[in-house]
Design an enzyme around this catalytic site. Structure first.
Site: not given
Length: 542
Positions: A314, A366
């Site tokens: 991330s 995602d």
């Protein structure tokens, strides 16, 4: 969806937002009315005691008042169900109903206060009747008349006070204080930075299975633009691994939200070296720590033949990718594996440059690898198109969305694009009342349409080559079923140019879900086993 106008001002509450709150209040009011009616019908013959006339009068007036409130709330719910999001015309009577409902609070409060006073006088009646009426009064007066209720029940103790006292005692007890520490003594390992109770380092040791001697440096320092990271030796892969932590704190969120573009000063012959401002500053912080503090020099003095590998998830993936670009000139063999990196990270030139030494891994739907300022603006335009073309009330959309998110199914085949007439309708002020829809604001022009205005932000791209892990079989609504199978394939960045809305758009970003998918890809020996296998190994270290 336009905000209602009450008491001469516009509120953020729309007239179609009262379906669910009104239904909940209606349910509670009906239960209260049934309970009060049952109490009165069953025990009305026992109200011939001293003070029984007052109690009988209280119950009768209470039943009438509750009936009026129930009818008003029912009318509000029915009116709130009418129309569509952009068509508030059928709900124009909602303001009057709200005025009536607010006016009913006054007699309800007065009658509840009188009931509390009568109960406090200690009326001599049948015990069952008195307990039932006291329960009704207490439930109705706990909000309106806390002072009178305290006088009526002088010896009652607040549960909130008990809980607060118990919590204070628990915090001050030696047992509670001792439970905060993972170890009874501070760590003596000087490579660990800002880990007061040694909890984080202990968890890293247990998760990775590494030894003390494998860690070169561990930093838990966490501020805005300053991310925690670790430097370890992976003897099996013969690599010096730098793992950067992803978003886990408010400071990290602020770093994520610094989404403006920033020019990078790099020793490479590229034009337009632009990157995400917050992540670029975080990568620059880690770079200075690694280079200026001699952490990398220390690592390669221990293992000079090892290569440099950078990993992260991330926010950490974006920082690791930028860090690899910064270190490429000094360490030509550097490699970076970015797990679920943000899309809005690199300019076009840096994106092409990073393909030689950076690999990104993205799971399913995602949302983070599809998230950028330009994609958010595109999502806003698409949502406006759907809203303008939608012919269903808001409560049906919410119910269908909840059902789809929990139990699956196929979304409605509702049109998502506008015809020419609806396109022109959106040139008016968005979400205005009828008066605003027929009379444009003086400072508004058709060129200000949210659908036609070009973006003022540069387009940014994800780092390196992209491996997309696609689900081949169902795994339940939240990715918890072990029967799921995944297929790994090389993907182009254009495939992540739009934000996809789905039940797994958030869960597919979780590192444990991504790690499980990688393990299944490796176990099934599908395409590109070597890249996910290395990524899965470093993901465990991170």
């Amino acid at each position: 969806m336009p905000g209602m106008v009450l008491f001469g001002r516009r509120w953020s509450l729309a007239s179609d937002d009262l379906v669910f709150p009104g239904s909940f209040e209606l349910f509670l009011r009906v239960l209260s009315w049934i309970a009060s009616l049952t109490l009165y019908l069953v025990h009305r013959r026992k109200l011939d005691c001293p003070g029984g006339v007052l109690l009988s009068t209280y119950l009768i007036v209470l039943l009438v008042l509750l009936a009026v409130i129930i009818c008003t709330v029912l009318a509000m719910v029915c009116v709130s169900m009418r129309g569509t999001i952009c068509n508030p015309g059928p709900r124009k009577s909602m303001a009057k109903l709200l005025y009536v409902r607010l006016a009913l609070f006054l007699p309800e409060m007065v009658w509840a206060s009188l009931g509390a006073i009568w109960v406090a006088k200690g009326i001599q009646c049948d015990k069952t009747v008195l307990i039932g009426i006291m329960t009704t009064v207490i439930v109705r007066t706990q909000t309106w008349c806390p002072v009178i209720l305290q006088q009526a029940l002088p010896y009652s103790t607040s549960n909130r006070t008990i809980s607060t006292t118990a919590w204070s005692l628990r915090r001050s007890s030696p047992t509670f204080q001792g439970s905060l520490s993972c170890r009874s003594r501070e760590t003596e390992y000087d490579a660990v930075e800002e880990d007061q109770h040694n909890c984080h380092f202990a968890s890293i040791l247990k998760t990775t299975g590494l030894q003390y001697r494998d860690f070169i440096h561990i930093s838990f320092h966490d501020k805005v633009y300053e991310l925690p990271f670790i430097v370890v030796l992976d003897h099996r892969k013969e690599a010096v691994v730098v793992a950067v932590r992803g978003t886990m704190s408010v400071q990290d969120v602020l770093t994520d939200l610094s989404a403006e573009s920033e020019n990078l000063e790099l020793d490479i012959e590229l034009q337009d070296c632009v990157a995400h401002k917050g992540i670029a500053q975080a990568a620059r912080y880690v770079y200075h720590r690694l280079v200026n503090d001699g952490i990398l020099s220390q690592a390669f003095s221990v293992a000079p033949e090892y290569r440099l590998v950078l990993v992260g998830h991330s926010l950490g993936a974006g920082a690791a990718a930028l860090l690899a670009i910064m270190l490429r000139r000094t360490y030509p063999q550097v490699r970076a594996y970015a797990f679920s990196p943000p899309r809005g990270l690199l300019s076009k030139s840096l994106y092409e440059y990073s393909k030689d030494f950076i690999v990104s891994l993205i799971l399913g739907m995602d949302v983070i690898p599809r998230l950028s300022v330009t994609n958010m603006e595109d999502l806003k335009r698409r949502i406006l198109r759907v809203i303008a073309n939608c012919n269903k009330p808001k409560y049906k959309i919410l119910l269908h969305g909840c059902w789809y998110g929990l139990f699956g199914g196929s979304p409605d085949n509702s049109p998502t694009e506008l015809d020419e007439s609806n396109q022109r309708a959106l040139t008016q002020p968005l979400l205005g009342e009828q008066s605003l829809l027929t009379r444009c604001s003086p400072g508004y022009s058709p060129s200000d349409s949210p659908l036609d205005s070009p973006t003022k932000y540069p387009t940014l791209y994800p780092p390196g080559r992209i491996i997309h892990l696609e689900e081949e079989s169902g795994s339940g609504r939240f990715g918890c079923c072990s029967a799921a199978r995944y297929r790994a394939r090389w993907a182009h960045e254009a495939e992540f140019g739009k934000i996809l809305i789905g039940p797994k758009m958030l869960t597919d970003h979780l590192p444990n879900i991504l790690n499980q998918a990688l393990d299944k890809v490796v176990a099934d020996r599908t395409a590109c086993v070597s890249c996910p296998g290395q990524g899965g190994s470093h993901a465990a270290v991170a």
